[in-house]
Design an enzyme around this catalytic site. Structure first.
Site: not given
Ligand code: TAP
Length: 484
Positions: A148, A172-173, A225, A246-247, A280
């Site tokens: 998000w 899936k957004p 994510g 990309e984590l 990130c």
């Molecule tokens: P996550 O909780 O990992 O969620 C990311 C996406 O994965 C969301 O669409 C989420 O859906 C989905 N998801 C959750 N559980 C899943 C599963 N079991 N199977 C498949 N998809 C699943 O991350 P977040 O907290 O939203 O985002 C923040 C993280 O992203 C941070 O650690 C950040 O560093 C990282 N990030 C990394 C980058 C790059 S380029 N390396 C860029 C941006 C962010 P829902 O949200 O709809 O539940």
């Protein structure tokens, strides 16, 4: 409130699952609803992508490029509305949101231009009767999942590179910010993308995302994510697939005594607090050479205190809007409390803004803590909020050791005017990206990816396109003797 529809096989469908409310984090109000896609709807979208792959993958690249360019044009035309929609669900100020939409359009243009430059190779064999051609062909169906914090760009990198390569996608957004991604899909439909080439299903990651991962239809999972969910995805695959992850990060900045301090402070404030630190590649921790430590801290505290925190819809050019949800706000407060308990010194922020009208929103002032040690969460975990820890170092080797003391390897930053220091640090920092005297580690024309627990694969650039292509070796045997 009418539900915003999902896109499956070129048709906008309401969805039969429960409604999910989307809230404005600056006000707490509901701004829209989407459906939780049912398993049957997710399956339909995946099958539609599989069916559409045959035609889309065979089209000449120039034709795919034309559609991507048209999508870029429509996105630019609608950027103000798309930006406001993003702010209403994500919290970032409108000007920043519109900037993200512009970068999304640039991404489509970039990959449209790359489309016609996917070349193969001719490899000589041991015998002149043979020749090897190496050609690149699209992988197939891609399941794309993103978070998000950058609702448009992170989807755009996958969609633009995937479609350019000739792949079809189901996206899936994030549950928190699905409205702007759905509006972007509308631009793509209006640009003339054929039914099924791009699909979007909304809902929770733990169900909708998990089903996409476990399905045997996608040939690739493109995920952005957290590292925890990335690892879980890797472990839940039920068949062999290509995987891009990309984590998360835990990004250090090093400021030596040879740095231009004003530029370093400007960079530190921008990359620690932009998008409320929910990026990130945010700077999480700063190491400053002792001679420059107190002057740097004083300037950074002043820079943080001068940043304007406000409702991003009301004040489009505020520096920080609301955090996107309660979770990063709670984590910010926990990391701050942990640092203060362990002896850190608060030099800026540390509280919610007190301006009237912000009481119902998820706001927090940009916060700087000094004299930090490596037993504090702020220095070792990704906060994903407007908090940065600072500490002093004496020897360059010590700064490198502390900067690398993390399982993550996404981005690192260095400020110095000394060429020897630039060379030393950029060689020794274990990160996929090292930005020197700037804080923009990710640009669309250079490969962008994390090392170690920050992921596998890259996005951006030609390399990001190659992630959506398979190699095919075609070995030709000629019979020139027959011509004698
Ligand atoms: P996550 O909780 O990992 O969620 C990311 C996406 O994965 C969301 O669409 C989420 O859906 C989905 N998801 C959750 N559980 C899943 C599963 N079991 N199977 C498949 N998809 C699943 O991350 P977040 O907290 O939203 O985002 C923040 C993280 O992203 C941070 O650690 C950040 O560093 C990282 N990030 C990394 C980058 C790059 S380029 N390396 C860029 C941006 C962010 P829902 O949200 O709809 O539940």
């Amino acid at each position: 409130m009418t539900r915003t529809k999902m896109l499956i096989d070129g048709v906008w469908v309401v969805g039969e699952g429960d409604a999910i409310e989307v809230r404005n984090p600056a006000r707490g109000s509901v701004v829209g609803t989407v459906s939780h896609a049912t398993p049957a709807e997710v399956d339909l979208a995946l099958r539609a992508a599989r069916l559409a792959f045959g035609d889309w993958s065979k089209r000449p690249p120039v034709e795919r490029a034309r559609l991507l360019k048209r999508a870029a044009h429509i996105i630019r035309e609608r950027k103000s509305d798309l930006g406001r929609l993003m702010t209403s669900e994500q919290g970032k100020p409108v000007n920043e949101a519109v900037g993200e939409i512009s970068k999304l359009a640039d991404t489509f243009d970039f990959y449209a231009e790359e489309a016609t430059r996917v070349f193969g190779e001719i490899i000589p064999n041991d015998s002149n009767a043979y020749q090897s051609l190496v050609v690149r062909e699209p992988i197939g169906v891609v399941a794309a999942i993103s978070p998000w914090n950058y609702p448009a760009e992170l989807i755009g990198w996958k969609v633009a590179a995937g479609l350019t390569a000739g792949c079809t996608l189901v996206v899936k957004p994030p549950e928190l910010t699905p409205l702007s991604p759905l509006a972007i899909m509308e631009c793509m439909v209006d640009a003339g993308l054929p039914a099924g080439t791009i699909n979007m299903v909304t809902g929770k990651g733990s169900t909708v995302g998990q089903q996409m991962v476990e399905s045997d239809i996608p040939d690739k999972i493109a995920f952005t994510g957290s590292s925890a969910v990335g690892l879980h995805i890797q472990q839940s695959l039920k068949n062999i697939k290509r995987l891009s992850l990309e984590l998360g990060g835990n990004c250090p900045m090093i400021v030596t005594a040879q740095a231009n301090l004003d530029q370093a402070v400007k960079g530190a404030a921008r990359r620690s607090f932009r998008n409320c630190g929910q990026i990130c590649i945010a700077i999480n921790r700063i190491y400053v050479e002792r001679a420059a430590y107190e002057p740097f801290l004083e300037k950074l505290a002043a820079a943080a205190d001068s940043l304007v925190v406000d409702d991003g819809l009301e004040n489009p050019d505020a520096d920080l809007g609301a955090l996107c949800s309660q979770e990063p706000l709670d984590k910010t407060k926990q990391h701050l409390a942990d640092a203060l308990e362990r002896g850190a010194r608060l030099v800026a922020g540390g509280r919610a803004p007190d301006a009237p009208g912000l009481e119902n929103g998820l706001f927090f002032r940009p916060t700087v803590v000094a004299d930090c040690s490596h037993d504090m969460k702020v220095m070792t975990e990704e906060t994903f909020g407007p908090l940065v820890g600072v500490t002093a170092f004496d020897k360059h080797a010590e700064a490198v050791r502390m900067a690398n003391d993390t399982p993550y390897g996404l981005a690192s930053y260095l400020y110095t005017k000394n060429m020897d220091e630039m060379r030393y640090y950029s060689r020794h920092l274990d990160y996929g990206n090292v930005a020197v005297n700037n804080v923009d580690a990710g640009i669309i024309s250079a490969p962008y990816g994390g090392w170690k627990q920050s992921g596998i694969g890259v996005e951006h650039a030609r390399e990001g396109l190659l992630e959506y292509l398979n190699y095919k070796h075609v070995r030709l045997c000629f019979d020139e003797d027959a011509l004698q």
